[in-house]
Design a protein around this motif. Structure first.
Motif, mmCIF file in Angstrom:
data_model
loop_
_atom_site.group_PDB
_atom_site.id
_atom_site.type_symbol
_atom_site.label_atom_id
_atom_site.label_comp_id
_atom_site.label_asym_id
_atom_site.label_seq_id
_atom_site.Cartn_x
_atom_site.Cartn_y
_atom_site.Cartn_z
ATOM 1 N N ASP A 142 17.548 -0.890 56.262
ATOM 2 C CA ASP A 142 18.670 -1.684 56.777
ATOM 3 C C ASP A 142 19.953 -1.327 56.031
ATOM 4 O O ASP A 142 21.014 -1.138 56.637
ATOM 5 N N GLN A 185 6.305 -2.826 52.497
ATOM 6 C CA GLN A 185 6.955 -2.799 53.802
ATOM 7 C C GLN A 185 8.277 -3.562 53.775
ATOM 8 O O GLN A 185 9.287 -3.090 54.287
ATOM 9 N N ASP A 211 11.483 0.061 65.309
ATOM 10 C CA ASP A 211 12.713 -0.499 65.879
ATOM 11 C C ASP A 211 13.947 -0.023 65.129
ATOM 12 O O ASP A 211 14.975 0.291 65.736
ATOM 13 N N ARG A 212 13.844 0.050 63.814
ATOM 14 C CA ARG A 212 14.995 0.471 63.006
ATOM 15 C C ARG A 212 15.282 1.962 63.166
ATOM 16 O O ARG A 212 16.439 2.374 63.194
ATOM 17 N N ASP A 217 4.131 0.614 62.562
ATOM 18 C CA ASP A 217 4.811 -0.653 62.330
ATOM 19 C C ASP A 217 5.996 -0.811 63.286
ATOM 20 O O ASP A 217 6.911 0.013 63.293
ATOM 21 N N SER A 218 5.998 -1.874 64.086
ATOM 22 C CA SER A 218 7.058 -2.047 65.094
ATOM 23 C C SER A 218 8.415 -2.323 64.460
ATOM 24 O O SER A 218 9.444 -1.912 64.999
ATOM 25 N N ASP A 219 8.463 -3.001 63.306
ATOM 26 C CA ASP A 219 9.746 -3.263 62.641
ATOM 27 C C ASP A 219 10.397 -1.965 62.162
ATOM 28 O O ASP A 219 11.609 -1.783 62.287
ATOM 29 N N LYS A 221 16.959 2.225 66.439
ATOM 30 C CA LYS A 221 18.315 1.665 66.312
ATOM 31 C C LYS A 221 19.254 2.705 65.703
ATOM 32 O O LYS A 221 20.377 2.907 66.172
ATOM 33 N N LEU A 273 11.916 -2.022 54.578
ATOM 34 C CA LEU A 273 12.787 -2.553 55.636
ATOM 35 C C LEU A 273 14.173 -2.865 55.080
ATOM 36 O O LEU A 273 15.186 -2.550 55.705
#
Length: 197
Positions: A60, A52, A120-121, A115-117, A124, A56
């Motif tokens: 990013d 994970q 969110d991306r 997965d919230s992370d 975004k 991420l």
């Protein structure tokens, strides 16, 4: 006992991008990720905080690269830049990896994102895409070129959704040019939003 391979972190990140882009986050198991990147389980955990954490970092970097390569130009442009972007996306001039679609849209299409992370991306990225398209249309309006009948919010939403569809088509067929017909029609529509003369 087999000796662990030493892998350069930058190389590992680039290989991880390619692996996630090709296979998807949920579909890519840790063993296959190790095989494709040369990262062993220990390094995956200590350097990246697991699969994970690596994903991420990867998304990013992907969002930043998209913003610096494409979206900044769209935000600074107008209808011409939107048309250029959609034509480019459906051409073989884009990076070979782009034949796998878009990493962020692929992630969105994998199914329920728990997965919230990660979620969110993804959101975004979509907000950034939509706002960049919106800015280009605002620029066109401020330059006096956009028809009054065009609702900028609705138009930018339509363009963002069209991009999702194009990338799904590209992923399905494994080649950027699979979306060429859609891009051509979309660009005709976008150009019709401009005042004549």
């Amino acid at each position: 006992m087999a000796r662990a391979r030493k892998v350069d972190i930058g190389t590992a990140r680039a290989l991880a991008l390619s692996a996630f882009w090709s296979h998807g986050y949920q579909s890519l198991g840790v063993r296959k990720l190790e095989e494709l990147t040369g990262i062993n389980r220990f390094m995956l955990q200590t350097e990246f905080g697991g699969k994970q954490g690596l994903f991420l970092e990867t998304i990013d970097a992907y969002i930043s690269q998209w913003d610096e390569t494409y979206l900044i130009q769209i935000r600074a442009g107008n209808i011409d830049q939107i048309v250029h972007f959609f034509n480019l996306r459906a051409s073989n001039a884009t990076a070979p990896e782009a034949n796998n679609g878009c990493l962020m849209i692929n992630t969105l299409c994998e199914g329920q994102i728990e997965d919230s992370d990660i979620k969110d991306r993804v959101f975004k990225f979509m907000r950034l895409m939509r706002s960049s398209l919106r800015q280009a249309l605002c620029n066109e309006r401020s330059q006096g070129g956009l028809k009054k009948s065009v609702d900028i919010d609705e138009a930018s939403e339509m363009l963002a959704n069209a991009l999702i569809g194009m990338n799904v088509t590209i992923k399905l067929h494994g080649k950027n040019e699979a979306a060429q017909a859609a891009a051509t029609q979309l660009c005709k529509t976008v150009l019709s939003w401009r005042k004549k003369g």
